[in-house]
Design a protein around this motif. Structure first.
Motif, PDB file in Angstrom:
ATOM      1  N   GLN A  95      43.625  33.521  26.540  1.00 51.76           N
ATOM      2  CA  GLN A  95      43.913  34.786  25.863  1.00 51.76           C
ATOM      3  C   GLN A  95      45.112  34.728  24.926  1.00 51.76           C
ATOM      4  O   GLN A  95      45.137  35.418  23.911  1.00 51.76           O
ATOM      5  CB  GLN A  95      44.154  35.886  26.901  1.00 51.76           C
ATOM      6  CG  GLN A  95      42.927  36.274  27.691  1.00 51.76           C
ATOM      7  CD  GLN A  95      41.772  36.697  26.820  1.00 51.76           C
ATOM      8  OE1 GLN A  95      40.760  36.011  26.722  1.00 51.76           O
ATOM      9  NE2 GLN A  95      41.913  37.817  26.153  1.00 51.76           N
ATOM     10  N   ILE A 109      41.805  39.843  21.077  1.00 52.04           N
ATOM     11  CA  ILE A 109      42.411  41.164  21.222  1.00 52.04           C
ATOM     12  C   ILE A 109      41.391  42.265  20.953  1.00 52.04           C
ATOM     13  O   ILE A 109      41.275  43.227  21.722  1.00 52.04           O
ATOM     14  CB  ILE A 109      43.621  41.323  20.273  1.00 52.04           C
ATOM     15  CG1 ILE A 109      44.691  40.262  20.565  1.00 52.04           C
ATOM     16  CG2 ILE A 109      44.203  42.727  20.386  1.00 52.04           C
ATOM     17  CD1 ILE A 109      45.322  40.370  21.936  1.00 52.04           C
ATOM     18  N   THR A 113      38.006  43.931  26.135  1.00 49.43           N
ATOM     19  CA  THR A 113      38.746  45.086  26.637  1.00 49.43           C
ATOM     20  C   THR A 113      39.410  44.747  27.969  1.00 49.43           C
ATOM     21  O   THR A 113      38.731  44.326  28.912  1.00 49.43           O
ATOM     22  CB  THR A 113      37.805  46.285  26.834  1.00 49.43           C
ATOM     23  OG1 THR A 113      37.259  46.663  25.567  1.00 49.43           O
ATOM     24  CG2 THR A 113      38.546  47.475  27.449  1.00 49.43           C
ATOM     25  N   PRO A 114      40.722  44.894  28.085  1.00 45.45           N
ATOM     26  CA  PRO A 114      41.415  44.589  29.348  1.00 45.45           C
ATOM     27  C   PRO A 114      40.999  45.546  30.472  1.00 45.45           C
ATOM     28  O   PRO A 114      40.923  46.758  30.265  1.00 45.45           O
ATOM     29  CB  PRO A 114      42.891  44.763  28.994  1.00 45.45           C
ATOM     30  CG  PRO A 114      42.953  44.650  27.506  1.00 45.45           C
ATOM     31  CD  PRO A 114      41.674  45.245  27.018  1.00 45.45           C
ATOM     32  N   PHE A 252      38.695  41.000  32.030  1.00 45.13           N
ATOM     33  CA  PHE A 252      38.332  41.642  30.767  1.00 45.13           C
ATOM     34  C   PHE A 252      36.832  41.906  30.746  1.00 45.13           C
ATOM     35  O   PHE A 252      36.070  41.287  31.484  1.00 45.13           O
ATOM     36  CB  PHE A 252      38.696  40.743  29.581  1.00 45.13           C
ATOM     37  CG  PHE A 252      40.168  40.493  29.412  1.00 45.13           C
ATOM     38  CD1 PHE A 252      40.906  41.154  28.447  1.00 45.13           C
ATOM     39  CD2 PHE A 252      40.829  39.579  30.232  1.00 45.13           C
ATOM     40  CE1 PHE A 252      42.266  40.923  28.290  1.00 45.13           C
ATOM     41  CE2 PHE A 252      42.189  39.339  30.094  1.00 45.13           C
ATOM     42  CZ  PHE A 252      42.903  40.020  29.123  1.00 45.13           C
ATOM     43  N   GLN A 266      38.112  49.435  36.149  1.00 48.54           N
ATOM     44  CA  GLN A 266      39.572  49.472  36.265  1.00 48.54           C
ATOM     45  C   GLN A 266      39.997  50.053  37.612  1.00 48.54           C
ATOM     46  O   GLN A 266      40.894  49.516  38.276  1.00 48.54           O
ATOM     47  CB  GLN A 266      40.160  50.294  35.115  1.00 48.54           C
ATOM     48  CG  GLN A 266      40.035  49.601  33.768  1.00 48.54           C
ATOM     49  CD  GLN A 266      40.460  50.468  32.608  1.00 48.54           C
ATOM     50  OE1 GLN A 266      40.444  51.704  32.697  1.00 48.54           O
ATOM     51  NE2 GLN A 266      40.845  49.857  31.496  1.00 48.54           N
ATOM     52  N   PRO A 294      46.203  49.722  33.670  1.00 53.39           N
ATOM     53  CA  PRO A 294      45.399  49.099  32.612  1.00 53.39           C
ATOM     54  C   PRO A 294      46.064  49.204  31.236  1.00 53.39           C
ATOM     55  O   PRO A 294      45.985  48.265  30.435  1.00 53.39           O
ATOM     56  CB  PRO A 294      44.087  49.892  32.658  1.00 53.39           C
ATOM     57  CG  PRO A 294      43.985  50.364  34.066  1.00 53.39           C
ATOM     58  CD  PRO A 294      45.394  50.674  34.464  1.00 53.39           C
ATOM     59  N   GLU A 295      46.715  50.330  30.962  1.00 52.89           N
ATOM     60  CA  GLU A 295      47.396  50.509  29.678  1.00 52.89           C
ATOM     61  C   GLU A 295      48.567  49.528  29.543  1.00 52.89           C
ATOM     62  O   GLU A 295      48.780  48.935  28.476  1.00 52.89           O
ATOM     63  CB  GLU A 295      47.906  51.944  29.542  1.00 52.89           C
ATOM     64  CG  GLU A 295      46.814  53.003  29.444  1.00 52.89           C
ATOM     65  CD  GLU A 295      46.140  53.286  30.790  1.00 52.89           C
ATOM     66  OE1 GLU A 295      44.995  53.776  30.772  1.00 52.89           O
ATOM     67  OE2 GLU A 295      46.763  52.992  31.849  1.00 52.89           O
ATOM     68  N   SER A 298      47.191  46.092  28.919  1.00 51.29           N
ATOM     69  CA  SER A 298      46.753  45.942  27.529  1.00 51.29           C
ATOM     70  C   SER A 298      47.934  45.611  26.624  1.00 51.29           C
ATOM     71  O   SER A 298      47.846  44.709  25.770  1.00 51.29           O
ATOM     72  CB  SER A 298      46.075  47.231  27.057  1.00 51.29           C
ATOM     73  OG  SER A 298      45.599  47.089  25.731  1.00 51.29           O
ATOM     74  N   ARG A 299      49.052  46.292  26.814  1.00 46.83           N
ATOM     75  CA  ARG A 299      50.256  46.013  26.023  1.00 46.83           C
ATOM     76  C   ARG A 299      50.788  44.617  26.348  1.00 46.83           C
ATOM     77  O   ARG A 299      51.189  43.867  25.444  1.00 46.83           O
ATOM     78  CB  ARG A 299      51.338  47.067  26.294  1.00 46.83           C
ATOM     79  CG  ARG A 299      51.030  48.434  25.674  1.00 46.83           C
ATOM     80  CD  ARG A 299      52.266  49.318  25.676  1.00 46.83           C
ATOM     81  NE  ARG A 299      52.709  49.643  27.027  1.00 46.83           N
ATOM     82  CZ  ARG A 299      52.280  50.681  27.723  1.00 46.83           C
ATOM     83  NH1 ARG A 299      51.380  51.502  27.196  1.00 46.83           N
ATOM     84  NH2 ARG A 299      52.738  50.926  28.929  1.00 46.83           N
ATOM     85  N   ASN A 301      49.113  42.034  27.435  1.00 46.59           N
ATOM     86  CA  ASN A 301      48.183  41.052  26.872  1.00 46.59           C
ATOM     87  C   ASN A 301      48.525  40.776  25.406  1.00 46.59           C
ATOM     88  O   ASN A 301      48.573  39.621  24.972  1.00 46.59           O
ATOM     89  CB  ASN A 301      46.755  41.585  26.996  1.00 46.59           C
ATOM     90  CG  ASN A 301      45.715  40.647  26.430  1.00 46.59           C
ATOM     91  OD1 ASN A 301      45.665  39.467  26.771  1.00 46.59           O
ATOM     92  ND2 ASN A 301      44.861  41.164  25.559  1.00 46.59           N
ATOM     93  N   ARG A 302      48.787  41.837  24.647  1.00 47.50           N
ATOM     94  CA  ARG A 302      49.139  41.677  23.233  1.00 47.50           C
ATOM     95  C   ARG A 302      50.518  41.015  23.083  1.00 47.50           C
ATOM     96  O   ARG A 302      50.715  40.147  22.218  1.00 47.50           O
ATOM     97  CB  ARG A 302      49.133  43.034  22.532  1.00 47.50           C
ATOM     98  CG  ARG A 302      49.447  42.963  21.042  1.00 47.50           C
ATOM     99  CD  ARG A 302      49.365  44.336  20.393  1.00 47.50           C
ATOM    100  NE  ARG A 302      47.993  44.806  20.338  1.00 47.50           N
ATOM    101  CZ  ARG A 302      47.134  44.478  19.375  1.00 47.50           C
ATOM    102  NH1 ARG A 302      47.518  43.677  18.392  1.00 47.50           N
ATOM    103  NH2 ARG A 302      45.910  44.959  19.380  1.00 47.50           N
TER     104      ARG A 302
END
Length: 320
Positions: A95, A109, A113-114, A252, A266, A294-295, A298-299, A301-302
């Protein structure tokens, strides 16, 4: 009469809402793994498959697709039907690292979807039991004396093990030869046989060999010691500073999957991670179970994608 109409309207809305919910799962669900059987990702994926099969009343099957720094499995997931029946159990190798080294036919990305973070584990510097070094200082001395005698294994070019090996060489002022494998399990066999001497494996993958006395753990590559290896120092404590490495595992799903299916996955993953037996198994692998939303994942992961991009550029790491 108004009360009767209100009750009927409410009942109709509930029925419509229930019908709008996507039935899931309606067929076997694949958990794609970008490494071979027996490695850390595979161990975690099979645990999740077992739990999801029990709770979601479906058939969750692990499929190993090793190669290309874990990106084959990610590519298959990104291009699968967006219905939640193909999941990816991924690591930062595929990833966050590989996308900066390999030209991919998907966007890690945008196309994935995470669902959630499962666990974060340290990487641990291990040597075979036949290597005459019992600490990092002794290993560095041996490597400087006979650099041609030392090779380090990884689960593939661009893996966290690969990046850690390159970082160690720079930080310790030594030079070793990188030997990539399609997964940790294959690398383990060559370390035990003495064909390769060193590996910066995850604790989740290496713990079995450490407990069996076939690997000697010399240091963990994280700022703090591992709870499962309390007597093993960090690299900084062992006298080598300048880099650190850990491996995280997350789930994911194909981008475009219906929001209610994503939400259900999730919620279910978060519930599974909190189960006492799962917590025990993850900690037994030397990991810290995921405890972020999860939010937040997601951050994260980026951020990891961007962090490793900078690291790879600074270290001038390239594919062979």
């Amino acid at each position: 009469m108004k009360k009767v109409l209100a009750v009927l309207t409410s009942a109709i809305l509930l029925a419509v809402s229930a019908q709008a919910q996507t039935a899931y799962p309606t067929k076997p669900v694949k958990l794609m793994v970008g490494a071979g059987a027996g490695g850390g990702t595979d161990i975690i994926a099979r645990m999740l498959a077992e739990k999801m099969t029990e709770s979601l009343k479906g058939n969750f099957i692990v499929e190993n697709k090793p190669g290309a720094s874990n990106t084959i499995a990610a590519d298959l997931t990104a291009k699968a039907a967006p219905d939640g029946h193909t999941l990816l159990v991924a690591t930062n190798t595929g990833q966050a690292i590989a996308p900066h080294l390999i030209k991919l036919a998907f966007d890690p990305i945008k196309d994935l979807t995470p669902i959630g973070l499962v666990v974060t584990v340290p990487n641990v510097l291990v040597v075979g039991s036949n290597v005459p070094a019992n600490n990092v200082k002794e290993l560095v001395a041996l490597m400087k004396a006979k650099p041609e005698d030392f090779k380090y294994a990884s689960s593939g070019v661009g893996s966290t093990q690969h990046i850690a090996g390159e970082g160690f060489d720079i930080a310790a002022g030594v030079k070793s030869v990188h030997v990539p494998y399609k997964g940790s399990a294959q690398a383990h066999l060559d370390i035990i046989a003495g064909n390769v001497q060193i590996m910066f494996d995850t604790t989740s993958s290496a713990m079995g060999q450490i407990k069996a006395g076939k690997f000697k753990p010399l240091a963990v590559t994280t700022p703090q010691r591992s709870a499962e290896l309390p007597n093993v120092p960090t690299l900084a404590e062992a006298g080598v500073s300048g880099f650190e490495m850990s491996t995280w595992y997350g789930v994911f799903v194909t981008a475009g999957t219906p929001p209610d299916v994503v939400a259900r996955l999730q919620t279910e993953l978060a519930r599974i991670i909190k189960l006492p037996d799962v917590q025990a198994r993850l900690k037994g692998l030397g990991g810290e179970p995921g405890n972020i939303s999860p939010e937040e994942f997601s951050r994260f992961n980026r951020q990891e994608f961007e962090r490793f991009g900078r690291l790879i550029k600074q270290a001038n790491i390239k594919m062979n």
